[in-house]
Design a protein around this motif. Structure first.
Motif, short mmCIF file in Angstrom:
data_model
loop_
_atom_site.label_atom_id
_atom_site.label_comp_id
_atom_site.label_asym_id
_atom_site.label_seq_id
_atom_site.Cartn_x
_atom_site.Cartn_y
_atom_site.Cartn_z
N GLU A 1 0.12 4.83 -1.40
CA GLU A 1 1.01 5.99 -1.06
C GLU A 1 2.51 5.90 -1.51
O GLU A 1 3.17 4.95 -1.52
N THR A 29 0.91 -1.10 -0.10
CA THR A 29 -0.12 0.01 -0.08
C THR A 29 0.78 1.24 -0.13
O THR A 29 0.42 2.52 0.26
N ARG A 88 -6.11 0.41 -7.11
CA ARG A 88 -5.82 0.56 -5.64
C ARG A 88 -5.33 1.84 -5.18
O ARG A 88 -4.55 2.45 -5.93
N ASP A 89 -5.54 2.31 -4.05
CA ASP A 89 -4.95 3.65 -3.48
C ASP A 89 -3.62 3.10 -3.09
O ASP A 89 -3.55 1.97 -2.16
#
Length: 310
Positions: free
Chosen positions: A256, A194, A253-254
């Protein structure tokens, strides 16, 4: 009559895609592999080291290929833990392949796969790099490829061995693995990451789908000029940020994105894009895969690999 192709480095990223195209087009394909297999049905694989001069002479004499695609290489664009292996494979190995072709008594066409890393430092303002740009490599890998090109073209001038040099820019697509930015990001995302720690995303690069690279090799082997060098790239510049955003979108998808200055390379060219006018002029080649498809297929193959626990 069946045509015969010899592909050195058939188990490599581009080698696998090239072999699939050749088999689909009805060629008899023999390939050299160092350790892993290509996994391509219909390929006769031989475990011959590319710097094994006697082994290569025997193989080429047996196969008597119509075309030799010399792709075998140690691909290490940044760090080089084993300089001896790098130069034995990439540079001396090229001489060994050409020696085997000459001694076989056949007159096949040879395609020597080089790399845009042979260019190295390019003058500021040279946004689209043509084949006449001076070679000034800044990595051992780039130097090994520049040396291989010099050997190949000298061999052509001295012996008349019919060869063409393909100077490939960066490429990606399904099955891309290893310590390369897009392949590494895809691997991490496929495993559920992520967050991604990245280097300089503002540099502009020229990425081509590996399947279009294979198609360009086929065209150059057919109609490329003897002794000539051709850039193989898309001719389109995209920032690494655009490439990463496209890959993240393919994973839907998100994520960072964290910039890590420790991953920046002082030697990075701000812009590195191919001029492919010569390739288009001398062949019928045109890229078939839009970058969105390339990244989607990379994401799909990365998921499959992650699902197997690799």
């Amino acid at each position: 009559m069946t045509r015969h192709a010899l592909v050195t480095g058939v188990s490599g990223f581009t080698g696998r895609h090239l072999a699939r195209r050749l088999v689909a087009d009805g060629w008899s394909v023999t390939g050299t592999a160092r350790s892993r297999t290509s996994g391509v049905d219909g390929v006769d694989e031989r475990h011959v080291d590319i710097d094994d001069w006697l082994g290569l002479r025997s193989l080429v004499g047996e196969v008597r290929p119509d075309v030799v695609y010399h792709l075998a290489a140690v691909v290490d664009t940044v760090t080089t833990p084993d300089l001896g292996l790098l130069y034995r494979t990439n540079t001396v190995g090229t001489a060994a392949v050409l020696d085997a072709v000459l001694r076989s008594g056949t007159a096949p066409r040879v395609l020597v796969a080089s790399s845009a890393f042979a260019y190295g430092v390019v003058a500021e303002g040279a946004d689209n790099i043509g084949e006449d740009t001076a070679l000034a490599p800044i990595t051992p890998y780039g130097a090994s490829k520049a040396a291989a090109e010099a050997i190949a073209r000298q061999w052509w001038r001295q012996t008349g061995v019919d060869l063409v040099v393909a100077r490939g820019f960066q490429h990606t697509g399904p099955g891309h693995v290893g310590a390369y930015a897009l392949a590494d990001w895809a691997r991490q995302l496929a495993r559920g990451a992520t967050t991604l720690d990245v280097g300089n995303l503002d540099v502009v690069r020229d990425y081509l789908d590996v399947r279009d690279v294979a198609a360009a090799y086929l065209e150059l082997a057919d109609t490329g000029g003897p002794g000539e060098v051709y850039n193989v790239g898309s001719g389109v510049g995209r920032t690494m940020r655009q490439m990463l955003e496209g890959l993240v979108e393919a994973f839907d998808r998100d994520v960072e994105i964290r910039s890590d200055v420790g991953r920046f390379r002082p030697s990075d060219q701000p812009v590195f894009v191919a001029d492919v006018a010569k390739l288009r002029r001398d062949t019928r080649w045109a890229p078939k895969h839009p970058i969105e498809q390339t990244l989607a297929d990379l994401a799909r193959s990365a998921r499959v690999t992650a699902g197997r626990g690799e």
